[in-house]
Design an enzyme around this catalytic site. Structure first.
Site, PDB file in Angstrom:
ATOM      1  N   ALA A   1       0.854  -1.194   0.000  1.00 20.36           N
ATOM      2  CA  ALA A   1       0.000   0.000   0.000  1.00 20.36           C
ATOM      3  C   ALA A   1       0.888   1.242   0.000  1.00 20.36           C
ATOM      4  CB  ALA A   1      -0.879  -0.017   1.237  1.00 20.36           C
TER       5      ALA A   1
ATOM      6  N   GLY B   1       0.659  -5.159   0.974  1.00 22.22           N
ATOM      7  CA  GLY B   1      -0.434  -5.258   0.010  1.00 22.22           C
ATOM      8  C   GLY B   1       0.011  -5.871  -1.300  1.00 22.22           C
TER       9      GLY B   1
ATOM     10  N   GLU C   1      -0.214  -9.466  -0.713  1.00 22.05           N
ATOM     11  CA  GLU C   1      -1.643  -9.810  -0.590  1.00 22.05           C
ATOM     12  C   GLU C   1      -2.309  -9.851  -1.971  1.00 22.05           C
ATOM     13  OE1 GLU C   1      -2.113  -6.699   2.479  1.00 22.05           O
ATOM     14  OE2 GLU C   1      -3.261  -8.207   3.552  1.00 22.05           O
TER      15      GLU C   1
ATOM     16  N   GLU D   1       3.664  -5.233   7.476  1.00 22.02           N
ATOM     17  CA  GLU D   1       2.747  -4.235   8.036  1.00 22.02           C
ATOM     18  C   GLU D   1       2.953  -4.006   9.527  1.00 22.02           C
ATOM     19  OE1 GLU D   1       1.986  -6.484   5.795  1.00 22.02           O
ATOM     20  OE2 GLU D   1       0.449  -5.780   4.426  1.00 22.02           O
TER      21      GLU D   1
HETATM   22  C1  LIG Z   1      -5.343  -1.184   3.728  1.00 21.94           C
HETATM   23  C2  LIG Z   1      -3.959  -0.846   4.128  1.00 21.94           C
HETATM   24  C3  LIG Z   1      -3.059  -1.987   3.907  1.00 21.94           C
HETATM   25  C4  LIG Z   1      -1.760  -1.843   4.119  1.00 21.94           C
HETATM   26  C5  LIG Z   1      -0.917  -2.893   3.796  1.00 21.94           C
HETATM   27  C6  LIG Z   1       0.458  -2.414   3.312  1.00 21.94           C
HETATM   28  O1  LIG Z   1       0.810  -2.759   2.235  1.00 21.94           O
HETATM   29  S1  LIG Z   1       1.355  -1.390   4.262  1.00 21.94           S
HETATM   30  C7  LIG Z   1       2.854  -1.229   3.350  1.00 21.94           C
HETATM   31  C8  LIG Z   1       3.665  -2.452   3.417  1.00 21.94           C
HETATM   32  N1  LIG Z   1       4.899  -2.307   2.686  1.00 21.94           N
HETATM   33  C9  LIG Z   1       6.031  -2.031   3.271  1.00 21.94           C
HETATM   34  O2  LIG Z   1       6.123  -1.903   4.461  1.00 21.94           O
HETATM   35  C10 LIG Z   1       7.211  -1.895   2.355  1.00 21.94           C
HETATM   36  C11 LIG Z   1       7.935  -0.632   2.659  1.00 21.94           C
HETATM   37  N2  LIG Z   1       9.075  -0.443   1.768  1.00 21.94           N
HETATM   38  C12 LIG Z   1      10.224  -1.094   1.930  1.00 21.94           C
HETATM   39  O3  LIG Z   1      10.408  -1.934   2.762  1.00 21.94           O
HETATM   40  C13 LIG Z   1      11.333  -0.695   1.024  1.00 21.94           C
HETATM   41  O4  LIG Z   1      11.074   0.611   0.588  1.00 21.94           O
HETATM   42  C14 LIG Z   1      11.514  -1.598  -0.208  1.00 21.94           C
HETATM   43  C15 LIG Z   1      10.229  -1.789  -0.971  1.00 21.94           C
HETATM   44  C16 LIG Z   1      12.048  -2.966   0.254  1.00 21.94           C
HETATM   45  C17 LIG Z   1      12.544  -0.952  -1.151  1.00 21.94           C
HETATM   46  O5  LIG Z   1      13.726  -0.693  -0.432  1.00 21.94           O
HETATM   47  P1  LIG Z   1      14.880   0.238  -1.034  1.00 21.94           P
HETATM   48  O6  LIG Z   1      15.992   0.238  -0.031  1.00 21.94           O
HETATM   49  O7  LIG Z   1      15.166  -0.189  -2.404  1.00 21.94           O
HETATM   50  O8  LIG Z   1      14.259   1.701  -1.179  1.00 21.94           O
HETATM   51  P2  LIG Z   1      13.738   2.694  -0.044  1.00 21.94           P
HETATM   52  O9  LIG Z   1      13.285   1.964   1.159  1.00 21.94           O
HETATM   53  O10 LIG Z   1      14.748   3.751   0.144  1.00 21.94           O
HETATM   54  O11 LIG Z   1      12.444   3.292  -0.741  1.00 21.94           O
HETATM   55  C18 LIG Z   1      12.543   4.084  -1.906  1.00 21.94           C
HETATM   56  C19 LIG Z   1      11.490   5.157  -1.857  1.00 21.94           C
HETATM   57  O12 LIG Z   1      10.207   4.535  -1.917  1.00 21.94           O
HETATM   58  C20 LIG Z   1       9.400   4.936  -0.827  1.00 21.94           C
HETATM   59  N3  LIG Z   1       8.547   3.817  -0.462  1.00 21.94           N
HETATM   60  C21 LIG Z   1       8.908   2.549  -0.252  1.00 21.94           C
HETATM   61  N4  LIG Z   1       7.853   1.799   0.018  1.00 21.94           N
HETATM   62  C22 LIG Z   1       6.782   2.611  -0.035  1.00 21.94           C
HETATM   63  C23 LIG Z   1       5.387   2.409   0.160  1.00 21.94           C
HETATM   64  N5  LIG Z   1       4.888   1.195   0.440  1.00 21.94           N
HETATM   65  N6  LIG Z   1       4.599   3.468   0.043  1.00 21.94           N
HETATM   66  C24 LIG Z   1       5.072   4.695  -0.262  1.00 21.94           C
HETATM   67  N7  LIG Z   1       6.385   4.948  -0.456  1.00 21.94           N
HETATM   68  C25 LIG Z   1       7.226   3.909  -0.337  1.00 21.94           C
HETATM   69  C26 LIG Z   1      10.403   5.277   0.261  1.00 21.94           C
HETATM   70  O13 LIG Z   1       9.846   6.133   1.200  1.00 21.94           O
HETATM   71  C27 LIG Z   1      11.508   5.917  -0.549  1.00 21.94           C
HETATM   72  O14 LIG Z   1      11.141   7.228  -0.846  1.00 21.94           O
HETATM   73  P3  LIG Z   1      11.760   8.470  -0.044  1.00 21.94           P
HETATM   74  O15 LIG Z   1      11.241   9.645  -0.773  1.00 21.94           O
HETATM   75  O16 LIG Z   1      13.238   8.275  -0.095  1.00 21.94           O
HETATM   76  O17 LIG Z   1      11.226   8.365   1.355  1.00 21.94           O
END
Ligand SMILES: CC/C=C/CC(=O)SCCNC(=O)CCNC(=O)[C@H](O)C(C)(C)COP(=O)(O)OP(=O)(O)OC[C@H]1O[C@@H](n2cnc3c(N)ncnc32)[C@H](O)[C@@H]1OP(=O)(O)O
Length: 719
Positions: free
Chosen positions: A61, A100, A103, A123
């Site tokens: 998400a 997500g 999922e 999450e």
């Molecule tokens: C109904 C609600 C349901 C919710 C369920 C969910 O899905 S909650 C979200 C679950 N997902 C996560 O927790 C994943 C979070 N992301 C990561 O773990 C990592 O970013 C990655 C995908 C493994 C990639 O890692 P990497 O080291 O390659 O990059 P960064 O971590 O530096 O990320 C790059 C930029 O992307 C932004 N970002 C990453 N994930 C998300 C996201 N899910 N939503 C929005 N933005 C995301 C991150 O913030 C970085 O951007 P910046 O501008 O540098 O902050």
């Protein structure tokens, strides 16, 4: 958004498109809904493949949407519609499938992953649970114990592990999208009845009650007050005990509670703060995106005590060649054995070969001549460190970065004695250095941006969360610890016990209270520093004057314990007693309680009843107040830097966001009011004097934390 194309004649290919991680924003969800409908409605399409752009399936998400008025189609019906489709839908997983994203893949009928892909439901680390059916589908697919493990820890698994668990159907080294397209055609027309995970019964172990109770107990212990892990167990239990639709209702209910909780907000703040600190900037204007790091292939560590050994292990595990130097032969041999043991144990845990041959050991400092970067970790003594640095300057090839792992000495002073001060930075690791995630990269006015960039990049490669900070006594973390420790000592003088103080802090969420922590790290460490600062007086005088040092209130309690040889766990006695030296189980010590009674009597201190609220306010608000001073002094660039340091280095509970975020949650006006209150009661304690930045923020209406930098900048530009 999502792109649609028809490939191999009969396959509808849906590509998620939202760089950098293809998060499921409103536009992406709408795109998926529309494109799935299109594919299913097209009589020429026999099967569907869902993939992500740029070799990355989906990061879940869109976390940036949380806390906003979320629009667009919700995830659950979108995933249900995919699962209900009458044509096979295959997820082609490259890069990551998280939250997500996984999922969504679990709603597909088949999952094919590239061998380098990583999957998980993280999450819980954001204060949430997998609420798009993840808590209901995963246990049906992989069984309750494995699902509980993945969902309550949020850990990622490799594609191979996912295959072993049964999360994916196939792992490939080739292009996963091509493989998925071919595969989808091979199963087109087959019955999908057995491929809809929501229809599976949830496999239950015979002793499921005992299993859930055992897991819940462990999860609560680890959670330190975080509610998300507990809700995760409850949701999986619903999968095990209720039909799918009822389980989904329970999942949504639990998610609603979490979603609106302050804890989720705090953990999501931490997620972005952790990334924000990578975009460092120095007061000189140098910044992360304009400063190019030097490549580091070979590094050296000088001094192989506890810290030096941990740093050596961490460097070798990163894949660097390491020269480890210790001048005394016996210590060198002991260190070699210890480092090899750590590497072997680490390799065994990860199922890989140990990297012992990356390290060469030497007694001779000339062995570092060809390295790109040196980390000095000798005893905390300025004269000794200066001598080592001067030798290094003479021995190392031009341009070698000279880093000190000091935790307390003045990095600028050290640099000023070097012919090349621009190459000097602090790399303050935390013990054990191969385990702890935090690294403070300390720059001085003369450190070159390239030196800072190199240390920051090396930290990142080592898997650390690196935070660039200015030079001052204790840098950020230890500087803020001083008022915290001081208040804890004063509370003992006034009537509290170590047990009461520790209980309050542990119930707040710290893994260990201040006194248990102090016993673990050794009381003699602080004693040595206080002696160096000429605060320790052997005089056993009594009365208030004996508790004033250098013009301020001082508690000699820690010094008195050290004089008795009570250094904490290592001597079996400290603020608590232990079964034997080195033992970890702290027990209340009647001797200590009698000692406190006698001490208070001798100093004319009348004990009073102290409650947990006062413990928290005095210890935490004094620490937070110092955080505001650090911001005002420009030592940390923003509140996120401080919060990341405290969460990753000092056990501050993540579900409370970090000290500065917590101050915002409590309300800056309330923090100020309580500091003023305690300052009036203790006018001889400068740390309780509210910082002017805090006052100004309150006067300007307590802006949200992301706007504090404006107030800080305004103040700094007036200096
Ligand atoms: C109904 C609600 C349901 C919710 C369920 C969910 O899905 S909650 C979200 C679950 N997902 C996560 O927790 C994943 C979070 N992301 C990561 O773990 C990592 O970013 C990655 C995908 C493994 C990639 O890692 P990497 O080291 O390659 O990059 P960064 O971590 O530096 O990320 C790059 C930029 O992307 C932004 N970002 C990453 N994930 C998300 C996201 N899910 N939503 C929005 N933005 C995301 C991150 O913030 C970085 O951007 P910046 O501008 O540098 O902050």
């Amino acid at each position: 958004m999502a792109l649609y194309s028809r490939v191999s004649g009969f396959v509808g290919l849906i590509t998620l498109q939202n760089p950098p991680v293809n998060a499921l924003s409103a536009a992406v969800r709408q795109g998926i809904v529309d494109m799935v409908e299109r594919a299913l409605g097209d009589p020429n399409v026999k099967s569907v493949v869902i993939c992500g752009q740029n070799g990355n399936f989906c990061g879940g998400a869109d976390i940036k949407e949380f806390g906003t008025n979320m629009s667009g189609p919700p995830l659950v019906p979108m995933i249900d519609a995919i699962e209900a489709a009458n044509k096979p839908v295959v997820a082609a997983i490259e890069g990551s499938a998280l939250g997500g994203g996984l999922e969504l893949a679990l709603g597909c009928h088949y999952r094919i992953a590239h061998s380098k892909a990583r999957l998980g439901l993280p999450e819980v680390t954001l204060g949430l649970l997998p609420a798009a059916g993840g808590t209901q589908r995963l246990p049906r697919l992989v069984g309750v114990p494995a699902a509980l493990n993945l969902i309550t820890t949020g850990r990622h698994v490799t594609a191979t592990q996912a295959l072993q668990l049964g999360i994916v159907d196939q792992v490939t080294d080739h292009n996963a999208v091509d493989v998925a397209v071919k595969f989808s055609l091979s199963v087109a027309g087959q019955s999908l009845d057995a491929r809809r995970i929501s229809t599976y019964p949830c496999p239950l172990p015979s002793d499921s009650d005992a299993l859930f109770e055992g897991v819940m107990q462990k999860v609560r212990q680890r959670a330190h007050g975080a509610i998300a892990p507990v809700a995760c167990v409850q949701a999986v239990r619903a999968a095990a005990t209720l039909p799918y639709s009822k389980g989904m209702e329970r999942e949504q209910e639990l998610m609603a509670t979490l979603f609106t909780s302050g804890q989720a907000r705090a953990q999501q703040y931490c997620f972005f703060a952790q990334r924000a600190v990578g975009r460092w900037r120095m007061p000189s204007g140098a910044r992360w995106d304009t400063s190019k790091p030097r490549p580091v292939h070979k590094a050296a560590v000088i001094g192989l005590g506890t810290m030096g050994r941990g740093i050596t292990v961490a460097l070798a595990q990163t894949g660097l060649s390491v020269v480890a130097v210790e001048t005394q032969e016996k210590q060198l041999m002991e260190a070699k054995q210890a480092v090899s043991g750590m590497l072997e144990r680490g390799a065994k845990r990860h199922g890989v070969a140990p990297t012992l041959d990356r390290i060469s050991y030497s007694q001779n400092i000339h062995a570092v001549a060809e390295v790109d970067l040196v980390i000095e970790a000798v005893f905390e003594d300025m004269a000794l460190k200066t001598e080592v640095f001067q030798q290094l300057s003479a021995v190392c090839k031009p341009g070698t970065l000279l880093c000190t792992n000091t935790s307390a000495l003045d990095v600028d002073k050290l640099a000023s004695k070097m012919p090349n001060p621009e190459l000097v930075v602090g790399m303050h690791f935390f013990a054990p250095a191969h385990v702890m995630k935090l690294l403070e990269v300390v720059y001085g006015p003369r450190s070159s941006p390239q030196a800072v960039a190199t240390a920051m990049q090396l930290g990142k490669k080592m898997g650390k969360v690196s935070v660039a900070v200015g030079n001052c006594r204790g840098f950020v973390g230890n500087r803020m610890l001083m008022p915290y420790l001081q208040q804890a000592f004063f509370l003992l003088e006034e009537g509290a016990t170590p047990e009461l103080v520790d209980r309050a802090l542990e119930e707040f969420g710290f893994p260990m209270g201040v006194f248990r922590m102090s016993d673990l790290s050794g009381l003699d460490v602080g004693w040595r520093v206080r002696k160096r600062d000429e605060l320790v007086e052997p005089d056993m005088a009594s009365g208030q004057s004996a508790r004033i040092r250098q013009g301020s209130r001082y508690s000699p309690l820690g010094d008195l314990l050290c004089e008795q040889g009570r250094f904490g766990q290592k001597t079996g006695r400290g603020w608590y007693q232990y079964d034997k030296p080195g033992s970890r189980v702290a027990r209340s010590d009647p001797w200590l309680h009698s000692f406190l009674v006698e001490y208070r009597a001798r100093h004319g201190l009348v004990p009073r009843s102290i409650d947990q609220q006062e413990v928290l306010e005095r210890c935490l608000y004094a620490l937070i107040n110092e955080g505001f001073r650090i911001l005002e002094d420009g030592i940390a660039a923003g509140p996120e830097d401080i919060d990341v340091i405290y969460v990753f280095g000092y056990g501050w509970p993540k579900h409370r966001g970090g000290p500065m975020f917590y101050a915002g949650m409590v309300g800056l006006a309330k923090v100020l009011e309580r500091l003023e209150h305690y300052q009036q009661a203790h006018p001889d304690v400068p740390y309780l004097q509210p910082c002017s930045l805090l006052r100004r923020l309150v006067a300007s209406g307590s802006p949200p934390i992301h706007r504090w930098r404006e107030a800080i900048k305004k103040r700094q530009s007036q200096l």
